[in-house]
Write an enzyme that holds these catalytic residues in place. Structure first.
Site, PDB file in Angstrom:
ATOM      1  N   GLY A   1       0.836  -1.196   0.000  1.00 34.20           N
ATOM      2  CA  GLY A   1       0.000   0.000   0.000  1.00 34.20           C
ATOM      3  C   GLY A   1       0.864   1.236   0.000  1.00 34.20           C
ATOM      4  O   GLY A   1       2.077   1.183   0.193  1.00 34.20           O
TER       5      GLY A   1
ATOM      6  N   GLY B   1       4.418   7.838   2.298  1.00 37.52           N
ATOM      7  CA  GLY B   1       5.230   6.646   2.301  1.00 37.52           C
ATOM      8  C   GLY B   1       4.549   5.445   1.692  1.00 37.52           C
ATOM      9  O   GLY B   1       3.417   5.521   1.203  1.00 37.52           O
TER      10      GLY B   1
ATOM     11  N   ASP C   1      -5.645   6.436  17.337  1.00 38.72           N
ATOM     12  CA  ASP C   1      -6.155   6.227  15.971  1.00 38.72           C
ATOM     13  C   ASP C   1      -6.765   4.835  15.826  1.00 38.72           C
ATOM     14  O   ASP C   1      -6.476   4.114  14.876  1.00 38.72           O
ATOM     15  CB  ASP C   1      -5.028   6.430  14.955  1.00 38.72           C
TER      16      ASP C   1
END
Length: 663
Positions: A41, A46, A163
């Protein structure tokens, strides 16, 4: 296969064991041991790669995170670099835990930063949701029991994740010996990933930049003040999202400042679990869970939790037959077994006398509302399938179907003369149907949100409607236009009902209150706030004299009103000639959530429908449970008595059932 990590490489694919990229000449091994195989991914700052560790004989798989911002030197790229480095620091500080990826290395090579960590093989929960649809109650319980100890471990090391969301929870694929779960459909343990947003707690709270995914972030975290309970909030929002497959933004009603996630459930869940989820997503820190331990305690089976006996109903002037109570069970406090009463669980006081005589099948979705015509010969049922079915009860068959709503039908009501039907829906409209012709007549528009309730005045000239927009609106049916709007509730209006003589109007709301109105003058007479949660349903006894002699002090007159609430209770009230209400008695069912109520024509029996799929029949004079009717495969969303004493029930199982007293 070797994959070149140079972002500018035009042909990154290379053969195994190649040391340098044949296209750009870049070195293929990181630190002489980590070889990228394929990309997994990428984002704005990044990329992530599947890799192998060639330094070990078994060549285990690992994951490489490469940091390279698209726009060097910007404030956002600097923040991203900080988060990238922070993830390595936090993983290192946390140490080893089987449900947190292990940090293997963190370094810089050829201008780029790299983080190498354990590779978790499996799907994240966002992918599971997309593939299999909404989670079940069992899956949510397993998620909480599996992930909460991980959070407890993280918090014990003074770290807040910040998160938590479905993409950051991976169900590890177990290829050899699977972990045994209480819920057999689940195949692997959950792993909490992506600690880039995590921060070490200094003192009780930290203040700084807002980090996290907006849909799942707690209010205090949005203000840059994350605390441990912020992670619990995000986990709770993750659960309601997985239950509904609806964006959390749409599960919160900004007009009423409340969560409405139950409106989007396709299957029933245990009310106790619902209350736990409600407490995890409380916007106010003072009302939210403070720690993982508190949630785990509440998740324990009911027999091991501390239970408080239900208070007795207010005293009345006649003997009261009390419902049976199960035997006391012990609880453990600080290692000592102490006998305590269990939560009062009502059981019927007589053998069954009611039976199901018809099961009416025709709706393709949950049946949300049922209503008898005045003569009891016809039944109308509204459904989430956007239709209204009309049934002839002498034959127990469908008569015809009314279509016109563009969303769920939430409520239906017959006019007193049986010639007109009114229906309300999630499409914010009230549809008026001419039953003499069996077709649509006209629509009433004026509510700004979903319509939850409709009720005709006893003379059939006025229609009252309740909506999630917090108003009750009154309509002149002869002219097809609005008369007035009654405003006074702080939450959506779930139910409305006229008194038998038409003097008063009652409304029940999500603000936990019941309002009694002088509707002709647009004036609130009194507010009754004894319920501890949403007032979902209300119903007046058909005649003014019903059971009123049993009210406090033995005084007669007035009307009797029944209410049902998400607090698990049904209550009976006496409404006097001035429109003031007095609580007569309170009944609590075993499900913890009363969804609907109806009083028999003589006022002697109160029927309540529950989330556990049962119908409770109560003695209105004493508050004792007479019978418990079972047979529905989903929550009972609506109940109604007919003129001949028959009872109709509509359920989330898509069926309508007709019940009668018989041998």
């Amino acid at each position: 296969m070797s994959y070149c990590l140079n972002p500018a490489c035009q042909n990154p694919q290379n053969a195994d064991r190649t040391q340098f990229c044949l296209s750009c000449g870049s070195k293929l091994l990181l630190r002489e041991r980590y070889r990228a195989i394929k990309p997994l991914g990428r984002g704005g700052f990044g990329r992530t790669f599947l890799a192998i560790d060639e330094d070990k004989p078994s060549k285990p798989r690992c994951a490489i995170k490469q940091f390279f911002p698209l726009s060097q030197g910007t404030s956002s790229s600097e923040k991203a670099a900080e988060l990238f480095n922070r993830e390595a620091v936090r993983l290192d500080e946390l140490g080893k835990h089987p449900q947190i990826p292990e940090l293997l290395a963190h370094f810089q090579q050829e201008r780029y930063q790299y983080l190498v960590q354990e590779f978790i093989e499996g799907q994240n929960l966002q992918q599971e949701l997309a593939g299999a649809g909404p989670f079940s109650e069992n899956q949510i319980r397993s998620l909480l029991n599996d992930l909460l100890p991980v959070l407890e471990f993280v918090h014990s090391r003074s770290v807040i994740h910040r998160d938590i969301k479905p993409p950051n929870i991976i169900r590890r694929h177990i290829s050899q010996t699977p972990i045994i779960y209480t819920y057999p459909k689940l195949t692997g343990e959950l792993v909490l990933v992506d600690f880039g947003a995590a921060k070490l707690v200094e003192g009780l709270r930290e203040t700084g930049t807002v980090i996290g995914s907006p849909e799942f972030v707690a209010p205090e975290q949005i203000r840059g003040q994350a605390v441990y309970a912020s992670d619990l909030y995000s986990l709770g929002v993750t659960c309601i999202y997985l239950l509904t497959q609806i964006s959390p933004f749409d599960l919160f009603d900004i007009n009423q400042d409340v969560w409405v996630w139950r409106d989007f459930l396709k299957v029933q869940i245990d009310p106790k679990l619902g209350r736990i989820l409600d407490k995890t997503i409380e916007p106010s820190l003072s009302r939210r869970y403070k720690s993982v331990a508190e949630i785990l305690q509440d998740l324990q089976p009911q027999h091991s939790a501390v239970q408080v006996p239900i208070p007795a109903a207010p005293a009345i002037s006649v003997p009261q037959r009390m419902p049976a109570v199960q035997n006391a069970v012990p609880r453990t406090v600080a290692g000592t077994i102490i006998p305590v009463p269990r939560m009062q669980r009502v059981v019927p006081t007589r053998a069954p006398t009611w039976r199901c005589v018809h099961t009416l099948v025709g709706h393709s979705q949950a049946v949300t509302s049922v209503a008898f015509s005045l003569d009891g010969a016809t039944l109308a049922s509204g459904s989430e399938d956007k239709t209204i079915e009309m049934w002839k009860l002498d034959a127990g068959k469908r008569w015809y179907t009314l279509t016109g709503h563009s969303d769920w039908v939430t409520c239906v009501a017959f006019s007193p003369d049986g010639a007109t039907l009114a229906s309300g829906g999630r499409d914010k409209t009230i549809q008026i149907w001419d039953l003499n012709k069996g077709k649509w007549w006209y629509a009433l528009r004026g509510h700004e949100d979903r319509v939850y309730a409709v009720a005709f005045s006893p003379d059939g000239q006025v229609l009252a409607t309740g909506s999630r927009d917090k108003t009750v609106q009154l309509w002149n049916l002869n002219k097809g236009r609005r008369i007035s709007a009654l405003s006074g509730h702080a939450g959506g209006v779930e139910a409305v009902a006229f008194s038998p003589g038409g003097e008063f109007l009652a409304s029940g709301s999500r603000d936990k209150s019941l309002q009694l109105w002088d509707w002709r003058n647009g004036r609130s007479i009194c507010t009754l706030a004894e319920h501890g949660d949403w007032v979902r349903a209300i119903a007046f006894a058909a005649t003014s004299s019903s059971i009123s002699p049993l009210s406090q002090g033995g005084a007669g007159g007035g009307s009797v009103l029944a209410t049902g609430s998400r607090d698990g209770t049904a209550k009976l009230w006496r409404v006097d000639a001035e429109g003031r209400g007095t609580l007569l008695r309170s009944m609590r069912d075993n499900s913890g959530d009363v969804l609907c109520v109806a009083l028999s024509r003589d006022g002697g029996v109160l029927a309540t429908g529950s989330r556990d799929g049962s119908i409770y029949l109560w003695d209105a004079a004493t508050g004792g449970l007479l019978e418990l009717l079972t047979g529905h495969g989903g929550e009972v969303l609506s109940v109604a008595f007919g003129a001949d004493g028959s009872l109709a029930t509509g359920s989330g199982d898509r069926a309508v059932k007709i019940w009668r007293v018989g041998n």
